[in-house]
Scaffold this motif. Structure first.
Motif, PDB file in Angstrom:
ATOM      1  N   GLY A   1       7.361  21.690   6.516  1.00  0.00           N
ATOM      2  CA  GLY A   1       8.311  21.160   7.496  1.00  0.00           C
ATOM      3  C   GLY A   1       9.708  21.708   7.294  1.00  0.00           C
ATOM      4  N   PHE A   2      10.163  21.765   6.042  1.00  0.00           N
ATOM      5  CA  PHE A   2      11.458  22.355   5.732  1.00  0.00           C
ATOM      6  C   PHE A   2      11.506  23.818   6.183  1.00  0.00           C
ATOM      7  N   SER A   3      10.440  24.553   5.913  1.00  0.00           N
ATOM      8  CA  SER A   3      10.399  25.976   6.258  1.00  0.00           C
ATOM      9  C   SER A   3      10.453  26.178   7.765  1.00  0.00           C
ATOM     10  N   MET A   4       9.738  25.338   8.513  1.00  0.00           N
ATOM     11  CA  MET A   4       9.766  25.441   9.973  1.00  0.00           C
ATOM     12  C   MET A   4      11.160  25.125  10.510  1.00  0.00           C
ATOM     13  N   LEU A   5      11.782  24.084   9.955  1.00  0.00           N
ATOM     14  CA  LEU A   5      13.135  23.732  10.385  1.00  0.00           C
ATOM     15  C   LEU A   5      14.130  24.817   9.994  1.00  0.00           C
ATOM     16  N   LEU A   6      13.970  25.365   8.803  1.00  0.00           N
ATOM     17  CA  LEU A   6      14.821  26.462   8.347  1.00  0.00           C
ATOM     18  C   LEU A   6      14.667  27.672   9.259  1.00  0.00           C
ATOM     19  N   SER A   7      13.445  27.928   9.673  1.00  0.00           N
ATOM     20  CA  SER A   7      13.174  29.064  10.551  1.00  0.00           C
ATOM     21  C   SER A   7      13.858  28.913  11.909  1.00  0.00           C
ATOM     22  N   ILE A   8      14.004  27.672  12.347  1.00  0.00           N
ATOM     23  CA  ILE A   8      14.630  27.419  13.653  1.00  0.00           C
ATOM     24  C   ILE A   8      16.146  27.560  13.577  1.00  0.00           C
ATOM     25  N   VAL A   9      16.756  26.990  12.527  1.00  0.00           N
ATOM     26  CA  VAL A   9      18.220  26.892  12.511  1.00  0.00           C
ATOM     27  C   VAL A   9      18.928  28.105  11.898  1.00  0.00           C
ATOM     28  N   LEU A  10      18.262  28.866  11.026  1.00  0.00           N
ATOM     29  CA  LEU A  10      18.954  30.002  10.406  1.00  0.00           C
ATOM     30  C   LEU A  10      19.439  31.033  11.430  1.00  0.00           C
ATOM     31  N   PRO A  11      18.629  31.414  12.420  1.00  0.00           N
ATOM     32  CA  PRO A  11      19.149  32.362  13.419  1.00  0.00           C
ATOM     33  C   PRO A  11      20.373  31.842  14.167  1.00  0.00           C
ATOM     34  N   VAL A  12      20.513  30.506  14.237  1.00  0.00           N
ATOM     35  CA  VAL A  12      21.677  29.914  14.909  1.00  0.00           C
ATOM     36  C   VAL A  12      22.966  30.332  14.214  1.00  0.00           C
ATOM     37  N   PHE A  13      22.970  30.306  12.882  1.00  0.00           N
ATOM     38  CA  PHE A  13      24.172  30.656  12.122  1.00  0.00           C
ATOM     39  C   PHE A  13      24.496  32.148  12.238  1.00  0.00           C
ATOM     40  N   TYR A  14      23.481  32.964  12.446  1.00  0.00           N
ATOM     41  CA  TYR A  14      23.749  34.388  12.639  1.00  0.00           C
ATOM     42  C   TYR A  14      24.187  34.691  14.065  1.00  0.00           C
ATOM     43  N   HIS A  15      23.853  33.801  14.984  1.00  0.00           N
ATOM     44  CA  HIS A  15      24.178  34.049  16.388  1.00  0.00           C
ATOM     45  C   HIS A  15      25.623  33.687  16.727  1.00  0.00           C
ATOM     46  N   PHE A  16      26.077  32.521  16.269  1.00  0.00           N
ATOM     47  CA  PHE A  16      27.405  32.034  16.648  1.00  0.00           C
ATOM     48  C   PHE A  16      28.476  32.558  15.705  1.00  0.00           C
ATOM     49  N   ARG A  17      29.634  32.859  16.260  1.00  0.00           N
ATOM     50  CA  ARG A  17      30.764  33.340  15.469  1.00  0.00           C
ATOM     51  C   ARG A  17      31.592  32.199  14.897  1.00  0.00           C
ATOM     52  N   SER A  18      31.404  31.000  15.415  1.00  0.00           N
ATOM     53  CA  SER A  18      32.142  29.835  14.941  1.00  0.00           C
ATOM     54  C   SER A  18      31.233  28.989  14.049  1.00  0.00           C
ATOM     55  N   PHE A  19      31.714  28.685  12.848  1.00  0.00           N
ATOM     56  CA  PHE A  19      30.934  27.857  11.927  1.00  0.00           C
ATOM     57  C   PHE A  19      30.721  26.462  12.492  1.00  0.00           C
ATOM     58  N   VAL A  20      31.766  25.888  13.084  1.00  0.00           N
ATOM     59  CA  VAL A  20      31.669  24.540  13.643  1.00  0.00           C
ATOM     60  C   VAL A  20      30.632  24.503  14.764  1.00  0.00           C
ATOM     61  N   THR A  21      30.665  25.518  15.627  1.00  0.00           N
ATOM     62  CA  THR A  21      29.686  25.584  16.714  1.00  0.00           C
ATOM     63  C   THR A  21      28.267  25.680  16.168  1.00  0.00           C
ATOM     64  N   ALA A  22      28.084  26.508  15.140  1.00  0.00           N
ATOM     65  CA  ALA A  22      26.760  26.676  14.545  1.00  0.00           C
ATOM     66  C   ALA A  22      26.266  25.360  13.946  1.00  0.00           C
ATOM     67  N   VAL A  23      27.155  24.624  13.265  1.00  0.00           N
ATOM     68  CA  VAL A  23      26.770  23.348  12.662  1.00  0.00           C
ATOM     69  C   VAL A  23      26.408  22.332  13.738  1.00  0.00           C
ATOM     70  N   VAL A  24      27.207  22.295  14.805  1.00  0.00           N
ATOM     71  CA  VAL A  24      26.929  21.352  15.907  1.00  0.00           C
ATOM     72  C   VAL A  24      25.571  21.660  16.536  1.00  0.00           C
ATOM     73  N   VAL A  25      25.302  22.940  16.785  1.00  0.00           N
ATOM     74  CA  VAL A  25      24.009  23.332  17.360  1.00  0.00           C
ATOM     75  C   VAL A  25      22.876  22.991  16.393  1.00  0.00           C
ATOM     76  N   MET A  26      23.092  23.236  15.087  1.00  0.00           N
ATOM     77  CA  MET A  26      22.077  22.894  14.094  1.00  0.00           C
ATOM     78  C   MET A  26      21.773  21.402  14.114  1.00  0.00           C
ATOM     79  N   MET A  27      22.821  20.571  14.118  1.00  0.00           N
ATOM     80  CA  MET A  27      22.624  19.126  14.149  1.00  0.00           C
ATOM     81  C   MET A  27      21.899  18.711  15.424  1.00  0.00           C
ATOM     82  N   GLY A  28      22.252  19.366  16.540  1.00  0.00           N
ATOM     83  CA  GLY A  28      21.579  19.067  17.797  1.00  0.00           C
ATOM     84  C   GLY A  28      20.103  19.405  17.752  1.00  0.00           C
ATOM     85  N   LEU A  29      19.777  20.555  17.166  1.00  0.00           N
ATOM     86  CA  LEU A  29      18.375  20.957  17.057  1.00  0.00           C
ATOM     87  C   LEU A  29      17.589  20.008  16.151  1.00  0.00           C
ATOM     88  N   ILE A  30      18.205  19.624  15.019  1.00  0.00           N
ATOM     89  CA  ILE A  30      17.541  18.680  14.114  1.00  0.00           C
ATOM     90  C   ILE A  30      17.299  17.351  14.816  1.00  0.00           C
TER      91      ILE A  30
END
Length: 212
Positions: A120-149
């Motif tokens: 489960g951790f690996s699947m969740l990690l697989s979903i959110v890691l590309p988010v941090f590489y996609h967004f240039r803003s750390f805050v935006t990436a964290v917000v999107v990550m929290m939204g996905l979780i």
């Protein structure tokens, strides 16, 4: 590659020290296991990328003779290893806690629980890691990550056991069935598959970006 792995390990040192104390305290306070899991997961991800964004580390790495795939791979390897170490540490604390804390409501962790949680951790990690590489803003990436979780957790909470959404139960039962046949092999294959696909996506995103 060795330098990149050392950099990632160094960045996670404060969070590792925090987890050493947080997990036992969580058991003493009888925290829900899901709370412990989400706290550790979110802090690991945030810590993994915060200083990269703050110091524009990836822009520096791209100016050096470093293979882009290695930059992404180092982060994936370290995060995955840390998750395994965390789960093993929690398993040890869980066994000790159930010996000395009779008021605990959660069932003791067993091998199947460990493997399913790692998957489960690996699947969740697989979903959110590309988010941090996609967004240039750390805050935006964290917000999107929290939204996905939230979407994943809320979605499973609503659809699991709901006759209007039979596919969720079918999906979960299928995974349980596969893991039960050959726990270590099947969970390892599914884990590696999820992380490999995510790694390829993150690498493609990272190659296209100039910097954070």
């Amino acid at each position: 590659m060795r330098y990149l792995v050392k950099k990632e390990v160094y960045l996670h040192t404060p969070s590792l020290l925090f987890f050493l104390f947080f997990v036992p305290i969580g058991y003493v306070l009888n925290m829900p296991m899901l709370t412990i899991y989400l706290t550790v997961f979110i802090l690991l991800l945030a810590n993994a990328f915060y200083y990269d964004y703050k110091n524009n580390v990836h822009a520096l790495l791209k100016s050096l003779p470093v293979i882009p795939q290695h930059t992404v791979l180092a982060k994936y390897i370290v995060l995955f290893v840390l998750l395994i170490l965390f789960l093993l540490y929690q398993w040890m604390i869980d066994a000790l806690a159930h010996l000395g804390l009779p008021y605990l409501k959660e069932q003791p962790i067993n091998r199947i629980h460990f493997l399913f949680t790692l998957l489960g951790f690996s699947m969740l990690l697989s979903i959110v890691l590309p988010v941090f590489y996609h967004f240039r803003s750390f805050v935006t990436a964290v917000v999107v990550m929290m939204g996905l979780i939230f979407i994943v957790a809320f979605g499973f909470a609503i659809t699991a056991g709901n006759e209007a959404f039979p596919y969720t139960d079918y999906f979960l039962l299928s995974i349980f069935y596969l893991i039960d046949i050959q726990p270590f092999l099947i969970s390892s294959l599914l884990t590696m598959l999820c992380l490999f696909i995510s790694y390829r996506i993150s690498t493609a995103i990272f190659k296209r970006k100039d910097c954070f």
